[in-house]
Scaffold this active site. Structure first.
Site, short mmCIF file in Angstrom:
data_model
loop_
_atom_site.label_atom_id
_atom_site.label_comp_id
_atom_site.label_asym_id
_atom_site.label_seq_id
_atom_site.Cartn_x
_atom_site.Cartn_y
_atom_site.Cartn_z
N CYS A 192 0.97 -1.07 -0.09
CA CYS A 192 0.07 -0.07 0.00
C CYS A 192 0.84 1.00 0.16
O CYS A 192 2.20 1.09 0.11
CB CYS A 192 -0.80 0.11 1.24
SG CYS A 192 -2.32 1.03 0.92
N LYS A 211 -12.48 -4.72 1.61
CA LYS A 211 -11.99 -3.76 2.46
C LYS A 211 -12.85 -2.63 2.69
O LYS A 211 -12.88 -1.87 1.93
CB LYS A 211 -10.54 -3.65 2.42
CG LYS A 211 -10.11 -2.64 3.42
CD LYS A 211 -8.59 -2.37 3.08
CE LYS A 211 -7.99 -1.43 4.23
NZ LYS A 211 -6.45 -1.15 3.91
N ARG A 236 -3.44 2.64 12.62
CA ARG A 236 -2.96 4.05 11.97
C ARG A 236 -1.80 4.70 12.90
O ARG A 236 -1.01 5.51 12.45
CB ARG A 236 -4.11 5.14 11.51
CG ARG A 236 -4.80 4.41 10.50
CD ARG A 236 -6.03 5.06 9.76
NE ARG A 236 -6.93 4.66 8.91
CZ ARG A 236 -7.99 4.86 8.38
NH1 ARG A 236 -8.49 5.95 8.92
NH2 ARG A 236 -8.63 4.06 7.44
N ARG A 278 -10.95 7.59 3.76
CA ARG A 278 -10.61 6.89 2.47
C ARG A 278 -12.03 6.12 1.80
O ARG A 278 -11.97 5.25 1.25
CB ARG A 278 -9.91 5.59 3.27
CG ARG A 278 -8.81 5.92 3.99
CD ARG A 278 -7.53 4.68 3.70
NE ARG A 278 -6.55 4.79 4.55
CZ ARG A 278 -5.59 5.50 4.86
NH1 ARG A 278 -5.65 6.46 4.11
NH2 ARG A 278 -4.60 5.33 5.83
N LYS A 332 -11.96 -7.72 5.43
CA LYS A 332 -11.65 -6.67 6.57
C LYS A 332 -12.39 -5.65 6.92
O LYS A 332 -12.81 -4.96 5.79
CB LYS A 332 -10.20 -6.38 6.21
CG LYS A 332 -9.61 -5.44 6.98
CD LYS A 332 -8.34 -4.98 6.54
CE LYS A 332 -7.70 -4.05 7.41
NZ LYS A 332 -6.85 -3.07 6.89
N TYR A 365 -3.71 -9.92 15.71
CA TYR A 365 -2.58 -9.34 16.56
C TYR A 365 -2.49 -10.54 18.11
O TYR A 365 -1.68 -10.16 18.66
CB TYR A 365 -2.96 -8.11 17.09
CG TYR A 365 -2.84 -7.26 15.83
CD1 TYR A 365 -1.72 -6.72 15.39
CD2 TYR A 365 -3.95 -6.59 15.31
CE1 TYR A 365 -1.86 -5.74 14.08
CE2 TYR A 365 -3.91 -5.82 14.29
CZ TYR A 365 -2.80 -5.44 13.57
OH TYR A 365 -2.92 -4.65 12.68
#
Ligand code: PBG
Ligand code: ZN
Length: 327
Positions: free
Chosen positions: A120, A195, A205, A217, A248, A313
């Site tokens: 990205c 997404k 972020r 976005r 996502k 995570y």
């Protein structure tokens, strides 16, 4: 047939019975662990909003990898924090940058580990958008050229899978033809196919320093209100040659995970995103929820919805808990 012949509770009476008839199971091989990589040496900078997550320099990435391997986690996805940013994201395809160096170092030591890289522009541009800007607009086709360059540079450094997360139209085709042109026909594309423009990306972020400097976005990421559009994205990515399609975020979009699963024959991945992680960590740290069982229940629900792979995570802790055995 009905009650008293039908007694579903008979199958739930003992632990052994319950395990025997369990429909799905979470496995460590389902998990992909995200790593934030930076330049420098001996950097291990905590992310405030994501307890347990750090920006790591390459030497520390290798230390972390030892543990990841010992736990049996098969794959990592790399996000880069570059040394410099400009309007067109030049550092994204710099072979001396953190993602490329980490990919090279990991594959040298552990060739069997699957290294995925996020492709990205937002981490690498001074404006923080996922594409190139002209007259205040994020332009599609010139962004594709840069994204293809980034993908080639990641695979040159050893990445097995590139994961474009920009949501430009036609990016899978652009990456595929650029990779094939360089004789990287073996490199896989895991597309962030569906997404959404989600507020759950907030902590990420901060971690990646990738918040847009102006606007948002929503001109490229999907509207959370739409589900039929998800299938349009899926059919387009499949036509363009995506090897794995991703949804996502995961938890607020389990209906989408299921719909995508039913409309594709490729593996489906789901991204259990930063905001989902932070909320669990925050509640657990106050003792309001039991972290282990909440996390395992959430991951199980993502798998039950149809995900073959889960980017999370929680992967390291989940792998440890899975080793201990789940009741
Ligand atoms: C970059 C990217 C983002 C995430 C993955 N890749 C952020 C965004 O689109 O703003 C989100 C990951 C997370 O929240 O855990 N495009
Ligand atoms: Zn981006």
């Amino acid at each position: 047939m009905g009650f008293p012949q039908e007694r579903p509770r008979r199958l739930r009476r003992t632990g052994t019975l319950r395990r025997m008839v369990q429909e799905i199971r979470l496995a460590v091989t389902d998990l992909i662990y995200p790593l934030f990589v930076v330049n420098g040496r001996n950097v291990k900078k905590p992310i405030d909003s994501m307890p347990g997550v750090y920006q790591l320099s390459v030497d520390n990435v290798l230390k972390e990898m030892k543990e990841i391997r010992a736990l049996g986690i098969p794959a990592v996805i790399l996000f880069g924090i570059p040394a410099y940013k400009d309007a067109v994201g030049t550092s994204a395809y710099d072979p001396g940058e953190a993602v490329q160096r980490s990919a090279r170092a990991i594959k040298e030591k552990w060739p069997e580990v699957i290294v995925i890289t996020d492709v990205c522009l937002c981490e690498y541009t001074d404006h923080g958008h996922c594409g190139i800007i002209r007259d205040g607009e994020i332009v599609n086709d010139s962004s594709l050229e840069v994204l293809a360059k980034i993908a080639v540079s990641h695979v040159s450094a050893g990445a097995d899978i590139v994961a474009p997360s920009d949501m430009m139209d036609g990016r899978v085709a652009a990456l595929r033809s650029a990779l094939d042109r360089e004789n990287f026909e073996h490199a896989l594309i895991m597309s962030y196919t569906v997404k959404y423009a989600s507020t759950f990306y907030g902590p990420f972020r901060e971690a990646a320093g990738s918040a847009p400097r102006f606007g948002d976005r929503r001109s490229y990421q999907m509207n959370p209100a739409n589900s039929r559009e998800a299938l349009r994205e899926v059919s387009q990515d499949l036509m363009e040659g995506a090897d794995i399609v991703m949804v996502k975020p995961a938890l607020s979009y389990l209906d989408i995970v299921r719909a995508v699963k039913e409309n594709t024959c490729t593996p489906v991945a789901a991204f259990n995103v930063s905001g989902e992680y932070s909320m669990v960590k925050a509640a657990a740290s106050r003792g309001w929820i039991d972290e282990k069982s909440v996390v395992l229940e959430q991951l199980l629900s993502i798998k039950r919805a149809g995900a073959d792979l889960i980017i999370t995570y929680h992967a390291r802790e989940a792998a440890r808990w899975l080793m201990e055995g789940v009741d």
